[in-house]
Write an enzyme that holds these catalytic residues in place. Structure first.
Site, PDB file in Angstrom:
ATOM      1  N   HIS A  39      12.274 -40.640 -12.705  1.00 46.77           N
ATOM      2  CA  HIS A  39      12.973 -39.386 -12.391  1.00 46.77           C
ATOM      3  C   HIS A  39      12.298 -38.130 -12.937  1.00 46.77           C
ATOM      4  O   HIS A  39      12.791 -37.030 -12.750  1.00 46.77           O
ATOM      5  CB  HIS A  39      14.452 -39.460 -12.792  1.00 46.77           C
ATOM      6  N   CYS A  73      18.645 -34.758 -23.764  1.00 44.26           N
ATOM      7  CA  CYS A  73      19.270 -35.946 -24.329  1.00 44.26           C
ATOM      8  C   CYS A  73      20.006 -35.610 -25.615  1.00 44.26           C
ATOM      9  O   CYS A  73      20.884 -36.322 -26.035  1.00 44.26           O
ATOM     10  CB  CYS A  73      18.208 -37.002 -24.615  1.00 44.26           C
TER      11      CYS A  73
HETATM   12  N1  PMP Z   1      10.978 -40.510 -23.327  1.00 43.44           N
HETATM   13  C1  PMP Z   1      10.771 -39.213 -23.090  1.00 43.44           C
HETATM   14  C2  PMP Z   1       9.584 -38.545 -23.700  1.00 43.44           C
HETATM   15  C3  PMP Z   1      11.653 -38.489 -22.294  1.00 43.44           C
HETATM   16  O1  PMP Z   1      11.437 -37.192 -22.063  1.00 43.44           O
HETATM   17  C4  PMP Z   1      12.771 -39.147 -21.740  1.00 43.44           C
HETATM   18  C5  PMP Z   1      13.765 -38.406 -20.877  1.00 43.44           C
HETATM   19  N2  PMP Z   1      14.336 -37.285 -21.520  1.00 43.44           N
HETATM   20  C6  PMP Z   1      12.940 -40.509 -22.010  1.00 43.44           C
HETATM   21  C7  PMP Z   1      12.016 -41.161 -22.806  1.00 43.44           C
HETATM   22  C8  PMP Z   1      14.099 -41.278 -21.439  1.00 43.44           C
HETATM   23  O2  PMP Z   1      13.894 -41.486 -20.075  1.00 43.44           O
HETATM   24  P1  PMP Z   1      14.921 -42.268 -19.155  1.00 43.44           P
HETATM   25  O3  PMP Z   1      15.930 -41.256 -18.736  1.00 43.44           O
HETATM   26  O4  PMP Z   1      14.118 -42.763 -17.987  1.00 43.44           O
HETATM   27  O5  PMP Z   1      15.514 -43.376 -19.944  1.00 43.44           O
END
Ligand code: PMP
Length: 379
Positions: A187, A315
């Site tokens: 994504h 996040c």
């Molecule tokens: N690692 C990094 C560096 C990210 O930027 C993100 C998304 N914010 C993730 C992991 C997590 O990705 P996913 O939504 O595919 O679990």
């Protein structure tokens, strides 16, 4: 809407939507099944795997599909449960929370270092690792159904990198980078949310995180997410076809740099948390702090104007703790609390930069005044 939150997630590309829509009708069968519709679905999955492998210079057998970068990160860290794990303080929560919980003092040692940070875009370098042979560890005892050793590359140290933000923005060659494991997510490149991948170099240790199925060469149980994987493949194909890192390096960089220059020139008390010098950061991320203005308030005021940005990492929002990345970099809670991340993508234009500059100076001015009033009245 002025969307400047591409580092959190990207809108799906038109060809991804089209491919997934067709797949829902044509490739709904369980891809592990022996019947014809099952085979047809599996062929599509293998095609997506080949595209992704080509994109990072790996072999298709070295790629497994997961539910996202968080799962891929967790799977690598859990493989090294009880082992020494070294990582940087700038990692995504899915790395540093699992390292905190599962690291120990046994060998072999895992190094997990992201190549570029999701909050500031900073490009980081990997540590030198000791690639000496090392033969004694429970991790090396795994065998296949015929008793043949699964781990043929037995070493003291292995290197993992979370390449989630890097894919599509810089050319990626896992061999040239010397990686044993690499995390990818659909994504962030115009694919669907909820699909990721993990590169696992041939012969290195790996224990499945999700046990209970023969899928992905016994490395990840669970019915294949055929439609999502097809979407990831379509996004990877676009990245390959357009070599999108070239577009980011030229067009997108211009927008990011223009916004940085205008903010610094027009907004008193602004300072960049992203080093925009060539090669120091990804070309699409700009993290800025505004003295005496809170990141969350800026985000809400911009949102009211139809401008979408994020504070720290998406996040971490909803969480009032200052960003661990900015705290690690600056040690200054005020800088961390007053930060906003603007992130650009393939659909961004100079109009987006202009829209931000029409309203941002006024918003910051208002917030700085409120902050002065409230600190005066507290005396
Ligand atoms: N690692 C990094 C560096 C990210 O930027 C993100 C998304 N914010 C993730 C992991 C997590 O990705 P996913 O939504 O595919 O679990």
């Amino acid at each position: 809407m002025t969307y400047l939150d591409y580092a959190a997630t990207t809108p799906m590309l038109p060809e991804v939507i089209k491919a997934m829509h067709e797949a829902e009708k044509k490739f709904f069968a369980n891809a592990s099944a022996l019947h014809t519709p099952g085979h047809l679905a599996m062929n599509e999955i293998e095609h997506a795997r080949e595209l992704l492998a080509k994109l990072i210079n790996a072999s298709p057998e070295e790629i497994i599909f997961t539910s996202g970068a968080s799962e891929s990160n967790n799977a690598v860290i859990r493989t090294f449960e009880g082992c020494k794990i070294e990582t940087s303080p700038l990692e995504h929560h899915s790395i540093f929370e699992s390292v905190r919980r599962f690291s120990g003092d046994k060998l072999p040692k895992l190094y997990s270092y992201m190549l570029a940070n999701n909050e500031t875009g900073e490009i980081l370098s990997f540590p030198e690792i000791d690639r000496n042979e090392f033969a004694k560890s429970k991790l090396f005892e795994a065998v296949d159904d015929w008793g043949k050793p699964l781990v043929t590359d037995r070493r003291k140290s292995y290197l993992h990198s979370d390449l989630t933000q890097v894919l599509g923005k810089l050319p990626v060659d896992v061999k040239a980078l010397g990686l044993d494991y690499a995390t990818l997510s659909a994504h962030k490149i115009g694919g669907p949310i909820g699909v990721g991948a993990l590169y696992i170099k041939k012969g290195v240790p790996f224990s499945p995180l999700i046990i209970g199925g023969n899928q992905e060469g016994k490395r990840r149980g669970g019915t294949y997410n055929t439609v999502g994987i097809i979407g990831f493949g379509a996004a990877a194909e676009r990245v390959l076809k357009d070599q999108t890192w070239k577009i980011f390096d030229t067009e997108v960089r211009k927008l990011r740099d223009a916004l940085a220059e205008r903010i610094l020139a027009k907004i008193p008390g602004s300072s960049l948390n992203t080093n925009i010098a060539y090669g120091a950061s990804l070309p699409n991320i700009l993290n800025v702090s505004f003295k005496a203005a809170e990141g969350e308030s800026i985000q809400l005021y911009l949102d009211a104007e139809g401008i979408v940005v994020s504070t720290g990492s998406a996040c971490a929002s909803g969480d009032i703790k200052p960003s661990h990345v900015l705290m690690a970099k600056t040690g200054d809670a005020e800088i961390a609390h007053s930060s906003v991340r603007f992130s650009f993508g393939l659909n961004s234009t100079m109009t987006d930069v202009k829209k931000v500059m029409e309203v941002l100076p006024g918003i910051i001015d208002r917030l700085q005044k409120i902050s002065t009033i409230s600190s005066d009245s507290s005396k």
